[in-house]
Design a protein around this motif. Structure first.
Motif, short mmCIF file in Angstrom:
data_model
loop_
_atom_site.label_atom_id
_atom_site.label_comp_id
_atom_site.label_asym_id
_atom_site.label_seq_id
_atom_site.Cartn_x
_atom_site.Cartn_y
_atom_site.Cartn_z
N ILE A 1 5.84 3.23 -8.91
CA ILE A 1 6.49 2.61 -7.76
C ILE A 1 5.66 2.94 -6.53
CG2 ILE A 1 8.58 2.46 -6.36
CD1 ILE A 1 10.14 3.48 -8.75
N ARG A 2 5.37 1.91 -5.77
CA ARG A 2 4.62 2.08 -4.52
C ARG A 2 5.58 1.92 -3.35
NH1 ARG A 2 -0.82 0.47 -4.06
NH2 ARG A 2 -0.22 -1.26 -2.75
N PHE A 3 5.82 3.03 -2.66
CA PHE A 3 6.68 3.03 -1.48
C PHE A 3 5.80 2.93 -0.24
CE2 PHE A 3 9.17 5.26 -4.67
CZ PHE A 3 10.43 4.70 -4.52
N ASP B 1 -3.14 -4.73 -1.78
CA ASP B 1 -2.27 -5.08 -0.66
C ASP B 1 -2.92 -6.17 0.18
OD1 ASP B 1 -0.62 -3.06 -1.50
OD2 ASP B 1 -1.46 -1.59 -0.11
N PRO B 2 -2.15 -7.21 0.54
CA PRO B 2 -2.70 -8.20 1.48
C PRO B 2 -2.93 -7.56 2.84
CG PRO B 2 -0.35 -8.61 1.07
CD PRO B 2 -0.78 -7.55 0.11
N LYS B 3 -4.13 -7.66 3.33
CA LYS B 3 -4.50 -7.01 4.58
C LYS B 3 -3.93 -7.76 5.78
CE LYS B 3 -7.14 -3.84 2.75
NZ LYS B 3 -6.83 -2.41 2.85
N SER B 4 -3.61 -7.02 6.81
CA SER B 4 -3.14 -7.62 8.06
C SER B 4 -4.33 -8.00 8.93
CB SER B 4 -2.24 -6.64 8.82
OG SER B 4 -1.96 -7.12 10.11
N ALA C 1 -1.39 3.92 3.35
CA ALA C 1 -0.29 2.96 3.46
C ALA C 1 0.86 3.18 2.49
CB ALA C 1 -0.83 1.54 3.28
N ASN C 2 0.61 3.81 1.33
CA ASN C 2 1.63 3.88 0.29
C ASN C 2 1.72 5.26 -0.34
OD1 ASN C 2 2.40 0.85 -0.11
ND2 ASN C 2 0.16 0.84 -0.19
#
Length: 602
Positions: A70-72, A566-569, A57-58
Motif C-alpha cells: 500500500i502506498r500512502f 506517479d504522474p508528475k505535477s 512522496a509516499n
C-alpha cells in the motif's frame, strides 16, 4: 494490524476494520463528482504488516500474507487536499491504466484504490514513526485515500512448487534514473545523476560520490552494465535494495559484511566459495534479467507517441541558467578529468530497460524549451489539462486497435489528423505581459469566429485541436470538446473567443512538449523490481521465458515489475529548474575545493 520493520515479532497493533478498497482493474473511469463505481469491501489484515520504506512522496507498507503493498501519500500539514486524496488516487489509477501501461506493457499492474478511516491513518502514522528516517519526517500521512499494488518482491505468477530448489525468493530494487539526454541538453561532460552527486556531497547527504552511472546501466554493453551494478552495490544510496522473502536485507544502511552474508545465502548452491565469486554471479544474474525480453502478448505500444513529435519554434528560448556558470563548471570538470560515457548500444526489444528508455526518449525538444512554455503559461496551466489530454488521447488511439506492426494504418490515421484544421484555444484567462516575453505565439492569435469558446469563472472550457505537427487530439478542462472546423456548434449562447481570449492560446505542440516532459520525468524516477527464485535442475519449466541460466549451472526464474509511476505535477518543472541551478553551483564549489586542496598538497 501489526506494523514492523522487517521483523514481524517486533510489531505494533492498530485496527484496520474501517479500511475499504475499490478495484481499479475494470477499465471504468472514476468520476470525480460521484461515489466510487465499485462497492467498497471490508479491508482487514490478520498477518504482520511491514514498513517497507518511503521516498519524498509516499510511505510504502507491505502486506506480508497478501503479497501486496500500500502506498500512502505524504504531505505537509497545510497541503492536505479537501477530498482526502481521492482525485489524486483516481488519477494515479487511470494514469497507470491508460498511459503507463501503453508504454511499459506487462511490467505494470493497475492498482486498487484503498479508502481508510482518518483514525486508522493516525494510528498507522504513530506506529511507524520510530521506523521512519529522520530526514523524511517533515511530511506525514494525511490523505485517507491510498493505492494498493502487487508486491513485486515476489513472483506474481503461481508455479508448481516442484520447479524450485527452495522456498526463498530474493529480489532486487533498482532506481535506474536518467539513461538518456538530448544533444541540446548536454551542456556538461557528466550526466545528471553523476552531477547530482556533487550536490549531495555539498549538502552532506553522502560522504563520497557514487561510481554508478545510469548511462552505463542503459548502455547494453556487458562490461559497462556490470560496472554500473558494482557502483550500486558499493554505494546503494536510495538506488538499490535487496530483499529476501519481501524483507529488506541490504540497502544504504547496510555494511559490506551484510552484503557478503546475503549473497552467500542467495548462491549457497553455487560451486563458488568466495565473496568475489558470489558478487560476480550477482552481476551475471541482474545483467541477464535486465536484458531479458519478456513476452508482450496483448501489448500494443502507444501508436500516438510513436509518430508524434512537437514542432520547434523559430525562437531562441530564454536560458534559465547563467551560461558563464555552465562554462565554469565545464572547465572545472575538464581539469578534473571526469566525464560520463554518454553512448550506448541498442537494448533488446521489450526488455525492461528498453521500455523505460523508450519513455525517456519521448520528444520535448529541450528542458529550457519546456521551462519557457511553463513560465509563459503557468497561470493557465493545471495538471488536469495535461493528464486529461494524456488519458483521453491514449483512449482515442486505443479504440483504433493498432497492432504493433501495422504502421500503414497508423500513418493513414495520422495523416487524417494532420490534415484537419484544428486549433487549441484556452479562454477566460490572460497571460501576464505577453509582449515582453520572447516566447512568441503570434501565429495563434487569429482565432476567428469559426472557433467557439466559453468562459466561466476564469476556467478553461473549450478546446479546438491543431493538426499541423501534433498528431494527438487535445482535451482540456471540464467540458472536453473535440471539434473540427465544420463541427463547431453555432448560436448556443456561449459567445465566441474575443481578441483578448485569442491572445491566450497555447499550441498543442507545446501541450505535447509538457506531456512528454512529465512522462520523461516519471520514467526517470521509476523503480525496477526483479524477483528471483532458484529452479530445480531436475525439473524443466514449461517455458524458458524469464529463466536466467548462469555459467555455474544454476538457473533462476525471474519476474520484473516497474513501480513508482506517479504522474508528475507541472510544478516539478520549476523544481527541476531550481535543482539544476543548485547542482551546477555545487559542482563548481566542490571542484574548486578539491583543486585548492590539490594545489595546497603539491
Amino acid at each position: 494490524m501489526r506494523i514492523s520493520e522487517g521483523n514481524p515479532a517486533a510489531a505494533t497493533m492498530f485496527s484496520s476494520e474501517s479500511m475499504t478498497t475499490s478495484t481499479g482493474s475494470s477499465g471504468d473511469v472514476y468520476p470525480a463528482s460521484s461515489e466510487l463505481p465499485f462497492p467498497p469491501r471490508t479491508f482487514s489484515v490478520e498477518d504482520s504488516v511491514v514498513y517497507r520504506g518511503e521516498g519524498n512522496a509516499n510511505v510504502v507498507i507491505a502486506l506480508s500474507q497478501e503479497r501486496k503493498v500500500i502506498r500512502f501519500r505524504k504531505s505537509l500539514p497545510d497541503d492536505v487536499p479537501p477530498d482526502g486524496g481521492r482525485q489524486r488516487a483516481e488519477r494515479e489509477v487511470e494514469f497507470v491504466r491508460s498511459v503507463a501501461s501503453c508504454f511499459l506493457g506487462p511490467y505494470t499492474q493497475i492498482p486498487e484504490i484503498l479508502r481508510c478511516d482518518a483514525k486508522d491513518i493516525a494510528r498507522l502514522s504513530e506506529a511507524i514513526q520510530t521506523l521512519r528516517p529522520e530526514k523524511r519526517r517533515d511530511k506525514n500521512i494525511t490523505e485517507t485515500y491510498a493505492t494498493k499494488f502487487p508486491d513485486y518482491t515476489f513472483l506474481r505468477t503461481k508455479h508448481d512448487p516442484r520447479l524450485f530448489r527452495g522456498k526463498e525468493i530474493f529480489s532486487v530494487e533498482i532506481k535506474p534514473k536518467q539513461g538518456y539526454s538530448r544533444d541540446d541538453d548536454r551542456k556538461l561532460q557528466k550526466c545528471s545523476y553523476c552531477l547530482m552527486q556533487y550536490y549531495k556531497l555539498k549538502k552532506k547527504v553522502i560522504t563520497s560520490r557514487s561510481s554508478y552511472c545510469p548511462f552505463d546501466l542503459f548502455s547494453g554493453v556487458e562490461e559497462r552494465m556490470k560496472s554500473a551494478l558494482k557502483g550500486l552495490l558499493a554505494s546503494p544510496q536510495n538506488n538499490l535494495k535487496i530483499f529476501r522473502n519481501g524483507v529488506i536485507v541490504y540497502n544504504q544502511e547496510s555494511s559490506s559484511s551484510d552484503l557478503e552474508r546475503v549473497l552467500a545465502e542467495w548462491f549457497r548452491n553455487s560451486p563458488s566459495s568466495t565473496s568475489e565469486e558470489y558478487t560476480d554471479e550477482f552481476y551475471d544474474l541482474i545483467y541477464g534479467a535486465l536484458l531479458c525480453p519478456f513476452s508482450q502478448e496483448g501489448f500494443k505500444p502507444s501508436a500516438a507517441y510513436e509518430i508524434s513529435e512537437p514542432a520547434r519554434r523559430d525562437f531562441e528560448p530564454i536560458s534559465y541558467i547563467n551560461p558563464d556558470v555552465v562554462a565554469k563548471a565545464k572547465k572545472l570538470l575538464y581539469f578534473s578529468g571526469e566525464a560520463c560515457n554518454l553512448q550506448g548500444e541498442t537494448l533488446p526489444n521489450n526488455s525492461v530497460l528498453e521500455r523505460i528508455l523508450h519513455v525517456q526518449k519521448l520528444p520535448f525538444i529541450t528542458t529550457e524549451y519546456v521551462y519557457n512554455i511553463y513560465s509563459t503559461f503557468r497561470l493557465l496551466l493545471k495538471d488536469d489539462i495535461v493528464y486529461n489530454n494524456l488519458i483521453k488521447a491514449q483512449t482515442f488511439w486505443g479504440h483504433r486497435k493498432f497492432s504493433y506492426k501495422s504502421t500503414k494504418s497508423i500513418t493513414e490515421s495520422a495523416k487524417t489528423l494532420k490534415d484537419t484544421p484544428w486549433r487549441t484555444c484556452i479562454t477566460g484567462t490572460h497571460t501576464p505581459n505577453r509582449t515582453t516575453n520572447r516566447h512568441s505565439y503570434t501565429e495563434h492569435r487569429n482565432v476567428n469566429s469559426e472557433f467557439q469558446g466559453t468562459t466561466n469563472n476564469d476556467r478553461i472550457k473549450s478546446v479546438l485541436v491543431p493538426g499541423k505537427s501534433n498528431l494527438l487530439p487535445t482535451y482540456l478542462g471540464d467540458n472536453d470538446l473535440l471539434y473540427g472546423k465544420s463541427d463547431v456548434p453555432q448560436n448556443e449562447g456561449n459567445g465566441y473567443c474575443t481578441e483578448a481570449e485569442a491572445n491566450c492560446c497555447i499550441s498543442s505542440e507545446d501541450i505535447l512538449c509538457l506531456q512528454n516532459y512529465l512522462l520523461f520525468s516519471c520514467a526517470r524516477d521509476c523503480s525496477i523490481l526483479i524477483a528471483f527464485r532458484e529452479l530445480n535442475t531436475d525439473v524443466a519449466p514449461a517455458s524458458n521465458e524469464g529463466v536466467i541460466k548462469l555459467s555455474n549451472g544454476l538457473s533462476f526464474l525471474c519476474d520484473i515489475g516497474i513501480s513508482d509511476l506517479d504522474p508528475k505535477s507541472l510544478r516539478c518543472i520549476e523544481k527541476h529548474r531550481q535543482r539544476d541551478t543548485d547542482v551546477l553551483n555545487s559542482v563548481i564549489s566542490v571542484l574548486e575545493e578539491d583543486l585548492m586542496l590539490k594545489n595546497h598538497s603539491t
